[in-house]
Scaffold this motif. Structure first.
Motif, PDB file in Angstrom:
ATOM      1  N   GLU A   1      36.041  38.259  45.805  1.00 32.32           N
ATOM      2  CA  GLU A   1      36.812  38.947  44.757  1.00 32.32           C
ATOM      3  C   GLU A   1      37.592  37.957  43.893  1.00 32.32           C
ATOM      4  OE1 GLU A   1      39.220  41.826  46.692  1.00 32.32           O
ATOM      5  OE2 GLU A   1      37.554  43.191  47.157  1.00 32.32           O
ATOM      6  N   GLU A   2      37.808  36.749  44.431  1.00 27.31           N
ATOM      7  CA  GLU A   2      38.521  35.711  43.681  1.00 27.31           C
ATOM      8  C   GLU A   2      37.501  34.782  43.015  1.00 27.31           C
ATOM      9  OE1 GLU A   2      41.734  35.842  43.415  1.00 27.31           O
ATOM     10  OE2 GLU A   2      41.961  37.477  44.878  1.00 27.31           O
TER      11      GLU A   2
ATOM     12  N   GLU B   1      37.143  33.818  39.994  1.00 25.15           N
ATOM     13  CA  GLU B   1      37.630  32.878  38.990  1.00 25.15           C
ATOM     14  C   GLU B   1      38.055  31.559  39.615  1.00 25.15           C
ATOM     15  OE1 GLU B   1      38.775  35.827  39.507  1.00 25.15           O
ATOM     16  OE2 GLU B   1      38.082  37.067  37.818  1.00 25.15           O
ATOM     17  N   THR B   2      38.508  31.610  40.854  1.00 23.18           N
ATOM     18  CA  THR B   2      39.022  30.398  41.501  1.00 23.18           C
ATOM     19  C   THR B   2      37.934  29.622  42.240  1.00 23.18           C
ATOM     20  OG1 THR B   2      39.587  31.602  43.515  1.00 23.18           O
ATOM     21  CG2 THR B   2      41.277  31.491  41.786  1.00 23.18           C
TER      22      THR B   2
END
Length: 581
Positions: free
Chosen positions: A383-384, A386-387
């Motif tokens: 879900e993260e 972007e990182t």
């Protein structure tokens, strides 16, 4: 020439017959002894000295010639020449010593008897002819007068001597025939004795081999204490009770077959088995007739599963023991005489299977929780996005796919354990088998197109409804179709057909793939089994798909079967009873 060969030459030949020189010698000696009687004692008169001396010299020369002639090289009838010439010589001696009144006429008996003893009645004819020449010769040549009165005595003596010759010839002929018969009987006796001796040796050898075979069979029989061996006659009556049977069931041999078979505690092998496990008893577990039990036992004993360990025998204490059963027919020549049953205790194997299933179920439960947790955390990480770098996303994706594969494997193992434990969760409802089969065909199309395989679904005109778990039935069809695609080379085809047969809904999946070897067909539904063809072709899989399919079909009281020809293709068939909810 050795002493032995000389003795044989002048004595007797190899057949025991006297040498002609030996037989002639007495005649010569009597003629020689007659000379002193004539000259010293005046026994008779010398009428024709030349004839007398010609006779003596002739006999002496004949004796010498007889010694020199190689008789073994001549036909046996040639020996008759010697006594014929001796008779003629004695006739001359008779002429020289008084003619018809000669006292030495009796010497002629010796060569006459000798000639009569030779084989064949013609020898008598030769002797009589020579006798006539000797006795009547002087009359024919005019040396004596036909009217001197001696003719009657001469003829009478000649007739008597001829009669003696005939008697001697017939006697020796009978004796010779008897000796031949005795020799034949002796040879037959020797042959019979030889045959008897050979038979005795063969009998002794057979007895020894039989003793060794019996000892060998007895040692095997006594060593089989881990399996119960029960031997019966054609009606099922027990005639043999092995040590293993005593250990497993507790009955002594005397209790079963008695002493010398005079009394049986159990009349039939069927008395040992629990009827309900053979499908032959009524609601009250009454015993079926022996006529029904024996054929059923033979059928189970010859089946592939050999009772699957679900057949029960009852021990002497009343304990019901699960067993496997093997049966073989006993024959003497081509005649069936009974059966040999081998009963193996299934308790240990069933316990191992139970512990194995319990272990699989436990491990599956223990693995499912941490795998679910891993997948949950992987989802949180994803879900993260972007990182995360691209490599991190790729690594997490690989981990997630493998975790899902492990979770699916755990689910499959748990499902199989539940099926074998009889605790499979089925959500039964009224379903349309045609639509489920059609969905399986559509789902596999992308994979089939990439493999270059065509898929065809054949459905009945009317919906085929049954009471079953739609998800599990679909899973079983998916497994069969997926396997068919994996084992069918590019250019092949797969056909999924739905129909009915004897109250069952039937699905067949037929491919034109590489096929399955006969030895592998019986093991296809075993967990983690990989066929030789799959191993050689390096086809991916862990060997659970068909196990799960069979488990699902079995849970629905159905059956799964397969037929295959290597190089031509395979057909799987599942049949589920049609029951409305």
């Amino acid at each position: 020439m050795t002493a032995t060969s000389t003795e044989r030459t002048i004595g007797r030949d190899r057949r025991g017959r006297a040498h002609p020189a030996v037989l002639l010698l007495p005649t010569l000696l009597l003629v020689v002894l007659a000379l002193p009687a004539l000259f010293l004692f005046g026994a008779g008169q010398i009428t024709v000295p030349a004839a007398m001396w010609a006779s003596v010299v002739g006999l002496a020369v004949l004796e010498i010639a007889t010694l020199l002639v190689p008789w073994r090289r001549l036909h046996r009838d040639w020996v008759a020449v010697i006594p014929v010439l001796a008779i003629i010589a004695i006739g001359l001696f008779r002429v020289g010593t008084g003619g018809s009144s000669s006292m030495f006429s009796v010497i002629i008996l010796l060569p006459i008897v000798w000639l009569a003893t030779l084989p064949g009645r013609r020898m008598v004819v030769y002797g009589i002819a020579a006798l006539v020449v000797s006795f009547l010769g002087p009359y024919f040549v005019g040396l004596e007068d036909w009217g001197n009165g001696q003719i009657v005595r001469v003829v009478f003596v000649a007739v008597v001597i001829a009669a003696v010759a005939v008697v001697v010839n017939e006697t020796t002929h009978s004796a010779r025939a008897r000796l031949k018969e005795v020799a034949s009987l002796s040879q037959e006796r020797a042959r019979l004795l030889e045959d008897a001796e050979r038979g005795r040796r063969e009998l002794a050898q057979t007895a020894e081999e039989l003793s060794e075979a019996e000892a060998f069979a007895t040692s095997i029989w006594e060593a089989m204490d881990n399996e119960a061996v029960i031997v019966t006659d054609r009606r099922g009556g027990i005639v043999g009770w092995g040590p293993g049977a005593e250990l497993l069931l507790g009955y002594d041999m005397i209790d079963i077959i008695g002493v010398d078979g005079a009394h049986r505690g159990q009349e039939s092998v069927g008395d040992l088995f629990v009827p309900r496990t053979l499908g032959l008893s009524g609601p009250d577990d009454t015993v079926a007739p022996t006529a029904e039990i024996l054929p059923r036992l033979v059928e189970v004993g010859r089946s592939v599963g050999q009772g699957e360990g679900d057949l029960l025998v009852r021990s002497v204490d009343g304990v019901e023991i699960p067993v496997y059963l093997t049966c073989a027919e006993r024959r003497v020549g081509d005649e069936p005489v009974g059966y040999t049953f081998v009963v193996r205790d299934a308790r240990h194997l069933k316990e191992i299977t139970r512990l194995k299933d319990e272990f699989v179920g436990t491990i599956s439960h223990e693995l499912r929780t941490p795998l679910s947790s891993i997948l949950g955390y992987l989802e949180l990480v994803m879900e993260e996005e972007e990182t995360l770098s691209d490599d991190q996303k790729r690594f997490i994706g690989v981990a997630e796919r493998n975790a899902n594969r492990l979770l699916q494997l755990v689910g499959d193992l748990l499902f199989i354990a539940q099926v074998e434990a009889g605790k499979i969760p089925l959500q039964r409802e009224t379903i349309d088998l045609s639509s489920i089969a059609s969905a399986s065909g559509e789902s596999i199309l992308p994979v089939a197109e990439r493999a270059g395989v065509t898929v065809q679904v054949e459905l009945p005109e009317e919906p085929l409804q049954l009471h079953a778990d739609a998800r599990r039935v679909g899973q079983s069809i998916d497994n069969l179709v997926s396997n068919a695609v994996k084992f069918t080379p590019a250019g092949g085809s797969i056909t999924v057909a739905v129909g009915q047969d004897d109250g069952h809904a039937v699905v067949t999946v037929t491919d034109t793939g590489m096929g399955i070897e006969p030895d592998d067909l019986e093991q296809l539904s075993e967990r983690f089994f990989r066929s030789k063809m799959a191993t050689r072709q390096a086809i991916k899989g862990i060997g659970l798909g068909l196990s799960i399919t069979k488990a699902i079909v079995t849970a629905h009281e159905g059956t799964m079967s397969a037929t295959s020809t290597v190089g031509e293709g395979t057909q799987f068939r599942i049949a589920i009873p049609i029951r409305q909810g």
